[in-house]
Design a protein around this motif. Structure first.
Motif, PDB file in Angstrom:
ATOM      1  N   THR A 147       0.822  -1.207   0.000  1.00  9.20           N
ATOM      2  CA  THR A 147       0.000   0.000   0.000  1.00  9.20           C
ATOM      3  C   THR A 147       0.860   1.262   0.000  1.00  9.20           C
ATOM      4  O   THR A 147       1.796   1.393   0.794  1.00  9.20           O
ATOM      5  N   SER A 148       0.555   2.148  -0.927  1.00 12.52           N
ATOM      6  CA  SER A 148       1.198   3.461  -1.081  1.00 12.52           C
ATOM      7  C   SER A 148       2.686   3.395  -1.432  1.00 12.52           C
ATOM      8  O   SER A 148       3.395   4.390  -1.304  1.00 12.52           O
TER       9      SER A 148
ATOM     10  N   ASN B 197      -2.949  -0.994  -3.137  1.00 14.43           N
ATOM     11  CA  ASN B 197      -3.754   0.227  -3.076  1.00 14.43           C
ATOM     12  C   ASN B 197      -2.862   1.457  -3.059  1.00 14.43           C
ATOM     13  O   ASN B 197      -1.889   1.525  -2.311  1.00 14.43           O
ATOM     14  N   ASP B 198      -3.213   2.414  -3.921  1.00 10.22           N
ATOM     15  CA  ASP B 198      -2.535   3.716  -3.998  1.00 10.22           C
ATOM     16  C   ASP B 198      -1.037   3.623  -4.281  1.00 10.22           C
ATOM     17  O   ASP B 198      -0.273   4.485  -3.870  1.00 10.22           O
TER      18      ASP B 198
ATOM     19  N   ASP C 133       2.266   3.776  -6.814  1.00  6.81           N
ATOM     20  CA  ASP C 133       2.657   4.532  -8.000  1.00  6.81           C
ATOM     21  C   ASP C 133       3.357   3.551  -8.935  1.00  6.81           C
ATOM     22  O   ASP C 133       4.477   3.120  -8.672  1.00  6.81           O
TER      23      ASP C 133
ATOM     24  N   PHE D  82      -7.002   3.032  -6.645  1.00  5.62           N
ATOM     25  CA  PHE D  82      -6.136   4.192  -6.831  1.00  5.62           C
ATOM     26  C   PHE D  82      -6.902   5.486  -6.649  1.00  5.62           C
ATOM     27  O   PHE D  82      -8.007   5.630  -7.147  1.00  5.62           O
ATOM     28  N   ARG D  83      -6.290   6.411  -5.951  1.00  2.00           N
ATOM     29  CA  ARG D  83      -6.853   7.758  -5.868  1.00  2.00           C
ATOM     30  C   ARG D  83      -6.481   8.534  -7.118  1.00  2.00           C
ATOM     31  O   ARG D  83      -7.188   9.408  -7.558  1.00  2.00           O
ATOM     32  N   GLU D  84      -5.307   8.229  -7.709  1.00  2.00           N
ATOM     33  CA  GLU D  84      -4.842   8.853  -8.944  1.00  2.00           C
ATOM     34  C   GLU D  84      -4.493   7.748  -9.922  1.00  2.00           C
ATOM     35  O   GLU D  84      -4.055   6.677  -9.512  1.00  2.00           O
ATOM     36  N   THR D  85      -4.623   8.025 -11.226  1.00  2.00           N
ATOM     37  CA  THR D  85      -4.288   7.014 -12.223  1.00  2.00           C
ATOM     38  C   THR D  85      -2.855   7.161 -12.727  1.00  2.00           C
ATOM     39  O   THR D  85      -2.320   6.276 -13.362  1.00  2.00           O
TER      40      THR D  85
END
Length: 79
Positions: A28-29, A48-49, A51, A69-72
């Motif tokens: 995660t992240s 999750n989340d 990059d 994802f909060r951002e793609t």
């Protein structure tokens, strides 16, 4: 820091605990930019989340992986 790592054919599948319980790999992240996951076993991994910009996922096993994802980050065609 994992950015740019070479994880070709890495075994990131879940750890099997007593009683057949599974402990998934949790990234995660994580910053996974430019990581090469070609042929990696990432079943049930928690992504999750993360990059994943410029990451290579050719033939990676992502069966049952969690990916929210909060951002793609410009990913195209991701499911």
């Amino acid at each position: 820091l994992m950015a740019g790592a070479d994880l070709r054919a890495a075994r990131l599948e879940p750890l099997v605990l007593e009683g057949s319980r599974l402990l998934p790999t949790d990234l995660t992240s994580a910053d996974l930019r430019r990581v090469n996951f070609s042929g990696a076993d990432m079943r049930t991994a928690i992504l999750n989340d993360v990059d994943l910009r410029q990451a290579v996922l050719t033939d990676a096993n992502l069966k049952d992986a969690q990916m929210a994802f909060r951002e793609t980050f410009g990913l195209k065609g991701a499911h």
